[in-house]
Design an enzyme around this catalytic site. Structure first.
Site: not given
Length: 534
Positions: A21, A24, A26, A133
């Site tokens: 993202g 970030s 994941v 978001d």
């Protein structure tokens, strides 16, 4: 961003990358002892010492968001200055993966998704948390097929960073509300993003596209293209619900994201009912009024006599259809009885309150009422009942405050000034023009609340807005009157100050106590009248 596969964060070993993202990565993580799987979100931001405590505080808040439709946070921490969250793993992927870009979904499916996401968002909003978001990529599919809202870490980035630029830009521009782009997100911003998602699922494309600069410009000022033009199967009720959620002004949207979901579900039921009840021998199809507060002028369905004119519209938003059989029928044969379906969709209370004719009529009534009250105040004063006259004066300020809040600035101004002058004329005593103008200013400023509330005083926020403008009006109006008395009539400054404090205090008490009661009463009466007309 660097890849952390193979590293250990807390008690989890990072097995593989699941997704990237803007702020970030994941990873699929495995507990080193229990061998259970979890999703590890690693925020790509180095926290300073003073930011760590704030991050941990916000992470605890997210961890306490326990809801059937929210991905649960199991653990969190900061390792080598790098913050991370440990969350439930949803192996079935996201709604973006299930429904790729360009996919149109049936309305019933959309409603089912929105109901679940709205429950999650409403729960977060009730706990003073904004997601920031909302998009299909952050809607995960649970093990039982339920929808799970994820990525509250976006809000964590915004609230943990001391950088104003980070706080302003966090989120996805294609789904971002104008006020969020402007750095002022609020719960209604999540509703806007969900509205974009619904628009995309209904039409197969988002309302706005282009470069980053073009997207920002469109989100800030451009109206969304017609849904009906992109998908003619969409009913007016469905389009109205989506467009209300996409209003540029957050105050124009639904009162809550749950209200948006309810309106969409109701519109779906209405559309299904119309599709199931269409009869080609009837001249009019029934049109149901939406369950949410309309924000646009009422739509009046034309009578059968008008439907036969040569100017019959073929636009997508046409609400009334007439069969060929009915068009061929002579006008003299048509029934003059108006069908029960053929009536205006009612406006919410006060929606037309800003019309000139309505304000003029309200001003006349307000002047008469306030003039009568002021005549009685003058009578008490002349009979040396000063305390009673002062007390009644404080109570009477509610008249211009109420007329302003309900009927607008015009009505508030003339009720205050005109009523004062009329009362003194009836009593035969000369009134001070500065006092009359001060009372007019009080009503004028109180009337500006209508521009924000549209006289919808069935909600606490609207009543609070009206009270705020009323307080401001009292202070400005009384201040103007007392300052004018110093300059024009050479009143002692100390006396004018004492007069200001005394009357302002009395008027504020009345405004804070009586105004909310009257506005709630007005809202209840107007709402009952509207329901009786439907």
């Amino acid at each position: 961003m660097y890849d952390s596969v193979g590293q250990q964060l807390g008690n989890y070993y990072l097995v593989r990358l699941l997704g990237r993202g803007g702020f970030s990565n994941v990873y699929l993580g495995e507990h080193i002892y229990l061998k259970t799987q979890a999703a590890i979100k690693v925020l790509q931001m180095q926290l300073e010492d003073d930011e760590k405590d704030h991050f941990l505080h916000e992470a605890r808040t997210i961890a306490h968001l326990v809801h059937p439709h929210i991905i649960r946070v199991l653990d969190f921490g900061v390792q080598n200055g790098l913050p991370f969250l440990v969350m439930d793993y949803a192996p079935q992927g996201t709604l973006r993966e299930r429904h790729p870009n360009g996919t149109r979904l049936p309305l019933a499916t959309i409603v089912e998704y929105v109901k679940q996401v709205a429950l999650a968002l409403q729960y977060a909003h009730d706990h003073n948390f904004i997601h920031r978001d909302v998009k299909p990529g952050n809607m995960l599919i649970g093990r039982q097929g339920e929808i799970l809202l994820s990525d509250f870490g976006t809000a964590l980035v915004a609230q943990s960073s001391n950088s104003q630029s980070t706080q302003d830009t966090v989120g996805t521009i294609a789904y971002m509300a104008p006020e969020q782009i402007d750095g002022k997100p609020r719960p209604a911003s999540d509703q806007y993003a969900l509205g974009i998602v619904v628009y995309e699922w209904l039409s197969g494309q988002r309302p706005f596209s282009g470069s980053l600069t073009e997207l920002i410009a469109q989100q800030m000022s451009a109206p969304p293209p017609s849904l009906h033009a992109r998908n003619p199967d969409i009913s007016p009720d469905v389009e109205a619900a989506v467009m209300m959620a996409l209003a540029k002004d957050p105050h124009e949207r639904f009162a809550s994201v749950q209200a948006f979901a309810n309106a969409l579900e109701q519109a779906n039921r209405s559309q299904q009912g119309q599709q199931g009840q269409q009869e080609p021998t009837r001249g009019l199809y029934p049109v149901s009024s939406p369950s949410y507060p309309p924000t646009r002028p009422a739509l009046v369905l034309p009578s059968p006599a008008l439907a036969n004119t040569s100017q019959t519209s073929t636009a997508p938003q046409q609400l009334v259809m007439e069969t060929a059989t009915q068009k061929e029928r002579p006008a003299s044969k048509r029934s003059s009885v108006r069908p029960p379906q053929e009536r205006a969709i009612p406006r919410a209370p006060g929606r037309s309150g800003t019309s000139t004719a309505r304000q003029l009529m309200a001003s006349i009534i307000g002047i008469v009422i306030y003039g009568g009250v002021y005549f009685y105040i003058s009578t008490l004063f002349f009979h040396n009942k000063e305390f009673a006259s002062y007390a009644l004066f404080g109570l009477s300020i509610i008249v211009p405050l109420f007329f302003g809040a309900v009927f607008g600035p015009f009505a508030g101004f003339f009720t205050g000034m005109g009523g004062y002058l009329l009362g003194h004329s009836l009593s035969g005593s000369p009134g001070l023009w500065s006092n009359g103008l001060g009372l007019g200013l009080t009503g004028l400023i109180a009337g500006f609340a209508l521009l924000r509330t549209r006289a919808h005083y069935d909600r606490f926020r609207a009543v609070a807005t009206a009270v705020l403008f009323a307080v401001l009006g009292v202070i400005v109006g009384e201040g103007f009157a007392d300052c004018s008395s110093i300059w024009v009539y050479s009143v002692n400054v100390q006396s004018a100050a004492l007069n200001f404090l005394l009357f302002t205090l009395i008027e504020l008490i009345c405004g804070l106590v009586l105004l909310p009661i009257l506005l709630k009463l007005y809202s209840a009466i107007a709402g009952h009248r509207e329901r009786s007309e439907v």
